[in-house]
Design a protein around this motif. Sequence first.
Motif, PDB file in Angstrom:
ATOM      1  N   GLN A 135       0.821  -1.211   0.000  1.00 37.89           N
ATOM      2  CA  GLN A 135       0.000   0.000   0.000  1.00 37.89           C
ATOM      3  C   GLN A 135       0.855   1.260   0.000  1.00 37.89           C
ATOM      4  O   GLN A 135       0.436   2.290  -0.519  1.00 37.89           O
ATOM      5  CB  GLN A 135      -0.933  -0.020   1.219  1.00 37.89           C
ATOM      6  CG  GLN A 135      -2.038  -1.068   1.115  1.00 37.89           C
ATOM      7  CD  GLN A 135      -2.877  -1.148   2.362  1.00 37.89           C
ATOM      8  OE1 GLN A 135      -2.359  -1.122   3.481  1.00 37.89           O
ATOM      9  NE2 GLN A 135      -4.188  -1.262   2.194  1.00 37.89           N
ATOM     10  N   ARG A 157      -0.387   3.301   4.351  1.00 41.72           N
ATOM     11  CA  ARG A 157      -0.625   2.035   5.044  1.00 41.72           C
ATOM     12  C   ARG A 157       0.409   0.997   4.620  1.00 41.72           C
ATOM     13  O   ARG A 157       1.135   1.194   3.629  1.00 41.72           O
ATOM     14  CB  ARG A 157      -2.042   1.545   4.758  1.00 41.72           C
ATOM     15  CG  ARG A 157      -3.117   2.435   5.390  1.00 41.72           C
ATOM     16  CD  ARG A 157      -4.500   2.035   4.939  1.00 41.72           C
ATOM     17  NE  ARG A 157      -4.689   2.272   3.507  1.00 41.72           N
ATOM     18  CZ  ARG A 157      -5.786   1.927   2.832  1.00 41.72           C
ATOM     19  NH1 ARG A 157      -6.778   1.312   3.455  1.00 41.72           N
ATOM     20  NH2 ARG A 157      -5.884   2.201   1.543  1.00 41.72           N
ATOM     21  N   LYS A 165      -6.876  -0.920  -1.753  1.00 43.43           N
ATOM     22  CA  LYS A 165      -7.865  -0.864  -0.674  1.00 43.43           C
ATOM     23  C   LYS A 165      -7.572  -1.882   0.424  1.00 43.43           C
ATOM     24  O   LYS A 165      -7.839  -1.626   1.602  1.00 43.43           O
ATOM     25  CB  LYS A 165      -9.259  -1.106  -1.241  1.00 43.43           C
ATOM     26  CG  LYS A 165      -9.694  -0.054  -2.255  1.00 43.43           C
ATOM     27  CD  LYS A 165     -11.061  -0.397  -2.834  1.00 43.43           C
ATOM     28  CE  LYS A 165     -11.486   0.621  -3.878  1.00 43.43           C
ATOM     29  NZ  LYS A 165     -12.800   0.287  -4.485  1.00 43.43           N
ATOM     30  N   SER A 166      -7.046  -3.043   0.041  1.00 44.34           N
ATOM     31  CA  SER A 166      -6.837  -4.114   1.017  1.00 44.34           C
ATOM     32  C   SER A 166      -5.780  -5.066   0.481  1.00 44.34           C
ATOM     33  O   SER A 166      -5.286  -4.921  -0.644  1.00 44.34           O
ATOM     34  CB  SER A 166      -8.148  -4.879   1.244  1.00 44.34           C
ATOM     35  OG  SER A 166      -8.570  -5.496   0.032  1.00 44.34           O
ATOM     36  N   TYR A 167      -5.464  -6.082   1.299  1.00 44.13           N
ATOM     37  CA  TYR A 167      -4.509  -7.103   0.852  1.00 44.13           C
ATOM     38  C   TYR A 167      -5.041  -7.815  -0.393  1.00 44.13           C
ATOM     39  O   TYR A 167      -4.285  -8.065  -1.341  1.00 44.13           O
ATOM     40  CB  TYR A 167      -4.255  -8.106   1.975  1.00 44.13           C
ATOM     41  CG  TYR A 167      -3.408  -9.282   1.539  1.00 44.13           C
ATOM     42  CD1 TYR A 167      -2.020  -9.169   1.429  1.00 44.13           C
ATOM     43  CD2 TYR A 167      -4.006 -10.509   1.216  1.00 44.13           C
ATOM     44  CE1 TYR A 167      -1.255 -10.243   1.016  1.00 44.13           C
ATOM     45  CE2 TYR A 167      -3.241 -11.580   0.802  1.00 44.13           C
ATOM     46  CZ  TYR A 167      -1.863 -11.447   0.700  1.00 44.13           C
ATOM     47  OH  TYR A 167      -1.112 -12.511   0.274  1.00 44.13           O
ATOM     48  N   ASP A 168      -6.328  -8.157  -0.395  1.00 41.37           N
ATOM     49  CA  ASP A 168      -6.912  -8.834  -1.558  1.00 41.37           C
ATOM     50  C   ASP A 168      -6.814  -7.971  -2.807  1.00 41.37           C
ATOM     51  O   ASP A 168      -6.625  -8.485  -3.917  1.00 41.37           O
ATOM     52  CB  ASP A 168      -8.373  -9.191  -1.288  1.00 41.37           C
ATOM     53  CG  ASP A 168      -8.519 -10.282  -0.229  1.00 41.37           C
ATOM     54  OD1 ASP A 168      -7.538 -11.031  -0.027  1.00 41.37           O
ATOM     55  OD2 ASP A 168      -9.594 -10.369   0.395  1.00 41.37           O
ATOM     56  N   ASP A 169      -6.937  -6.663  -2.649  1.00 43.75           N
ATOM     57  CA  ASP A 169      -6.805  -5.749  -3.790  1.00 43.75           C
ATOM     58  C   ASP A 169      -5.373  -5.757  -4.320  1.00 43.75           C
ATOM     59  O   ASP A 169      -5.140  -5.718  -5.530  1.00 43.75           O
ATOM     60  CB  ASP A 169      -7.213  -4.342  -3.356  1.00 43.75           C
ATOM     61  CG  ASP A 169      -7.406  -3.402  -4.538  1.00 43.75           C
ATOM     62  OD1 ASP A 169      -7.804  -3.892  -5.619  1.00 43.75           O
ATOM     63  OD2 ASP A 169      -7.152  -2.198  -4.394  1.00 43.75           O
ATOM     64  N   ARG A 191       0.063  -2.724   4.380  1.00 41.66           N
ATOM     65  CA  ARG A 191      -0.234  -4.075   3.908  1.00 41.66           C
ATOM     66  C   ARG A 191       0.529  -4.332   2.607  1.00 41.66           C
ATOM     67  O   ARG A 191       0.648  -3.454   1.752  1.00 41.66           O
ATOM     68  CB  ARG A 191      -1.734  -4.258   3.673  1.00 41.66           C
ATOM     69  CG  ARG A 191      -2.598  -4.128   4.923  1.00 41.66           C
ATOM     70  CD  ARG A 191      -2.274  -5.211   5.946  1.00 41.66           C
ATOM     71  NE  ARG A 191      -2.493  -6.545   5.412  1.00 41.66           N
ATOM     72  CZ  ARG A 191      -3.655  -7.180   5.426  1.00 41.66           C
ATOM     73  NH1 ARG A 191      -4.737  -6.582   5.938  1.00 41.66           N
ATOM     74  NH2 ARG A 191      -3.768  -8.406   4.946  1.00 41.66           N
TER      75      ARG A 191
END
Length: 353
Positions: free
Chosen positions: A195, A217, A318-322, A219
């Motif tokens: 991120q 962030r 947006k997230s780890y999956d992203d 991640r």
Amino acid sequence: MGSAISLRLDFDGEHLRRLARQTKDAAQARRLLALASIYDGGSRSDAARLGNVTLQIVRDWVMRFNAHGPGGLMNGKAPGPKSRLNDRQRAALAQALERGPTPYLDGVVRWRLCDLVQWLWEEFRVSVSEQTLSREVRAMGYRKLASRPKHHAQDPQAIEEFKKNFPAAVAEIASGAAKGKRIEIWFQDEARVGQKNKITRRWARRGTRPSAPHDQRTRSAYIFGAICPKLGKAAALIMPWCDTYAMTQHLAEISRHVAKDAHAVLIVDQAGWHMSNNLIVPENITILPLPPKSPELNPVENLWRFMRENWLSNRVFKSYDDIVAHCCNAWRKLENQPWRIMSIGRRAWANGF
């Protein structure tokens, strides 16, 4: 005005008129026809009226024609102003570009045009503009290129010996573990994508400061990537960590991409998870470590730069999956461009024997 100059004797009026019909240069055709009238017995004044020029210009045409033939009557490119740098100054400029600046003396860690303008003034008292200097360095064959990573403590001799001995090492593998099979040369490396992402250069109006999204962030995920530049093949896994288990899984993935009648020589750096005794290496792969601290020998490093600059930077994940989804998408794009893998990844020392 000087005395009349005779035209050369290896042409005649009919020959020049024939050349005038064949040429696609209107100015050359007009001059050829004017000189053809002189060959046919006309005066220089007749040639001047035919060419709509003065007698002095006709004299210049005759001199150019006598010296260079019909080609001398074509318009040449204007020479432009004389260069402000002489050969000695150009040679010194080339040496300065090759060795780079000395930070504590020059005050910068890379040359900009404004720095080189100042350097030329201090060294030779020659004043040039940045635009003029840009044309000079480009004419000398220099361009502003991306630098390859180079470890400060590497051993250049070890790198040269690795390149020199590489064919023998491959031959030894071919006669041993890979006996009876053809050899595929693979390169492997990992890249962390997170991120806290990179931002790149972008087109913008001169004088403005373009912006790009930048997250703080933390991640992240790791791309375990491997390529076979000669065949344009690639194999990768996206993993949440970087350890021996992840490397074992990646080796299994590479093994599935190696042809059934082939054996892979996998070139890796000396990271701990690449050399671990707990690493499970498939039968159709032999690991060949690079010399320590020599990332420029691994073309996957250049692939990471390309992928970041074109597909992965200037984003907010947006997230780890992203992160995983974008990494997978970028690698699939690369797999669909085998010519890109061949272009970026091919090395003469690895494939030129």
